[in-house]
Design a protein around this motif. Sequence first.
Motif, PDB file in Angstrom:
ATOM      1  N   ALA A 108       7.521  -6.859   6.679  1.00 24.89           N
ATOM      2  CA  ALA A 108       8.719  -7.467   6.104  1.00 24.89           C
ATOM      3  C   ALA A 108       8.526  -8.971   5.924  1.00 24.89           C
ATOM      4  O   ALA A 108       8.923  -9.545   4.902  1.00 24.89           O
ATOM      5  CB  ALA A 108       9.925  -7.191   7.003  1.00 24.89           C
ATOM      6  N   GLU A 109       7.908  -9.617   6.914  1.00 29.47           N
ATOM      7  CA  GLU A 109       7.661 -11.053   6.827  1.00 29.47           C
ATOM      8  C   GLU A 109       6.655 -11.371   5.727  1.00 29.47           C
ATOM      9  O   GLU A 109       6.804 -12.371   5.011  1.00 29.47           O
ATOM     10  CB  GLU A 109       7.177 -11.579   8.176  1.00 29.47           C
ATOM     11  N   MET A 110       5.628 -10.533   5.599  1.00 29.24           N
ATOM     12  CA  MET A 110       4.659 -10.740   4.529  1.00 29.24           C
ATOM     13  C   MET A 110       5.299 -10.537   3.170  1.00 29.24           C
ATOM     14  O   MET A 110       5.031 -11.286   2.229  1.00 29.24           O
ATOM     15  CB  MET A 110       3.476  -9.779   4.711  1.00 29.24           C
ATOM     16  N   SER A 111       6.156  -9.538   3.048  1.00 31.13           N
ATOM     17  CA  SER A 111       6.834  -9.275   1.778  1.00 31.13           C
ATOM     18  C   SER A 111       7.713 -10.450   1.382  1.00 31.13           C
ATOM     19  O   SER A 111       7.752 -10.855   0.213  1.00 31.13           O
ATOM     20  CB  SER A 111       7.686  -8.001   1.894  1.00 31.13           C
ATOM     21  N   GLN A 112       8.415 -11.013   2.371  1.00 36.57           N
ATOM     22  CA  GLN A 112       9.262 -12.170   2.101  1.00 36.57           C
ATOM     23  C   GLN A 112       8.423 -13.365   1.668  1.00 36.57           C
ATOM     24  O   GLN A 112       8.791 -14.096   0.740  1.00 36.57           O
ATOM     25  CB  GLN A 112      10.078 -12.527   3.341  1.00 36.57           C
ATOM     26  N   TYR A 113       7.290 -13.572   2.323  1.00 33.70           N
ATOM     27  CA  TYR A 113       6.402 -14.682   1.972  1.00 33.70           C
ATOM     28  C   TYR A 113       5.883 -14.536   0.544  1.00 33.70           C
ATOM     29  O   TYR A 113       5.814 -15.516  -0.207  1.00 33.70           O
ATOM     30  CB  TYR A 113       5.229 -14.727   2.954  1.00 33.70           C
ATOM     31  N   GLU A 122       6.472  -2.762  -2.667  1.00 34.84           N
ATOM     32  CA  GLU A 122       5.496  -3.430  -3.532  1.00 34.84           C
ATOM     33  C   GLU A 122       4.329  -3.978  -2.707  1.00 34.84           C
ATOM     34  O   GLU A 122       3.171  -3.940  -3.147  1.00 34.84           O
ATOM     35  CB  GLU A 122       6.168  -4.563  -4.308  1.00 34.84           C
ATOM     36  N   PHE A 123       4.637  -4.468  -1.510  1.00 32.32           N
ATOM     37  CA  PHE A 123       3.577  -4.961  -0.624  1.00 32.32           C
ATOM     38  C   PHE A 123       2.651  -3.825  -0.214  1.00 32.32           C
ATOM     39  O   PHE A 123       1.421  -3.972  -0.227  1.00 32.32           O
ATOM     40  CB  PHE A 123       4.198  -5.615   0.614  1.00 32.32           C
ATOM     41  N   LYS A 140      -5.198  -3.995   6.025  1.00 36.01           N
ATOM     42  CA  LYS A 140      -4.411  -5.059   6.638  1.00 36.01           C
ATOM     43  C   LYS A 140      -5.143  -5.666   7.829  1.00 36.01           C
ATOM     44  O   LYS A 140      -5.115  -6.887   8.037  1.00 36.01           O
ATOM     45  CB  LYS A 140      -3.035  -4.527   7.054  1.00 36.01           C
ATOM     46  N   ALA A 141      -5.824  -4.833   8.596  1.00 39.88           N
ATOM     47  CA  ALA A 141      -6.576  -5.351   9.743  1.00 39.88           C
ATOM     48  C   ALA A 141      -7.678  -6.297   9.289  1.00 39.88           C
ATOM     49  O   ALA A 141      -7.852  -7.386   9.851  1.00 39.88           O
ATOM     50  CB  ALA A 141      -7.167  -4.184  10.544  1.00 39.88           C
ATOM     51  N   ILE A 142      -8.426  -5.908   8.259  1.00 39.69           N
ATOM     52  CA  ILE A 142      -9.525  -6.742   7.772  1.00 39.69           C
ATOM     53  C   ILE A 142      -9.003  -8.049   7.190  1.00 39.69           C
ATOM     54  O   ILE A 142      -9.567  -9.123   7.419  1.00 39.69           O
ATOM     55  CB  ILE A 142     -10.351  -5.978   6.718  1.00 39.69           C
TER      56      ILE A 142
END
Length: 260
Positions: free
Chosen positions: A131-136, A143-144, A241-243
Amino acid sequence: MIGQKSHLANIDKWKQWREERKLEAKQTLIETYLPLVDYVSGRLSIGLPKNVSKDDLTSYGVMGLIDAIEKFDYERGLQFETYASWRIRGAIIDGLRQGDWVPRSVREKAKKIEEGYQKLEQQYLRSVTDAEMSQYLQITESEFQQMVQDIAVTTVCSVDDPIREEEAETRLSILIDDKAKSPESTVHDVYLKDTLALAIERLTEKERTVVSLFYYEELSLSEIAEVMSLSPSRISQLHSKAILRLRGSLSRHRTQLFQD
């Protein structure tokens, strides 16, 4: 992994090749370790686009194996299978890159997410949520998730990759024990390993599990999906996402090192 056999079992061939440069000995070593090419290319083929053929991967891998045999020093007591696997993997990734198999738009998406993880996790000092990445990124969570899925093929990480694109230092270089290191180099390596250890700790539990099973237990993504009772596409997302988080941590490490 395929049956591990110490290179000492072929010590006579190594001596004939390294000391006498006998081509027959080199050919024997190539034939002996060809199964490594099949093993590594088989693992890398998972998740790649359909236009990438297994024959191409094998061809690149054979070149990596030959390079490994030419450069390997049996007197150092290292395990050839491990060293060769690094070289084979790197050769395959390099070959794919030269073929420009990933569209520029996909690479740009990967860069945006990597930079997002780098900035936010440095700010919050913890693993950031989707959620934080999507907001950023100013997109929806769905979509993320689609972006992560799109860039899955770019996160097949080679230890021969430069830590930063403009530099010669590679991940492989910090794993090989050079006989003579300066104090500065030793401090740098310790700091880098500590950085990676901390970055791995900040991965989500599922991401850590995927990394452990893929890179340490050497399971394929489909096997990991079965173990974790998740879909292969979900495992691919977790791996990506980990990489990207780990790449962001490496970038922070390099920036801080030069600032210091």
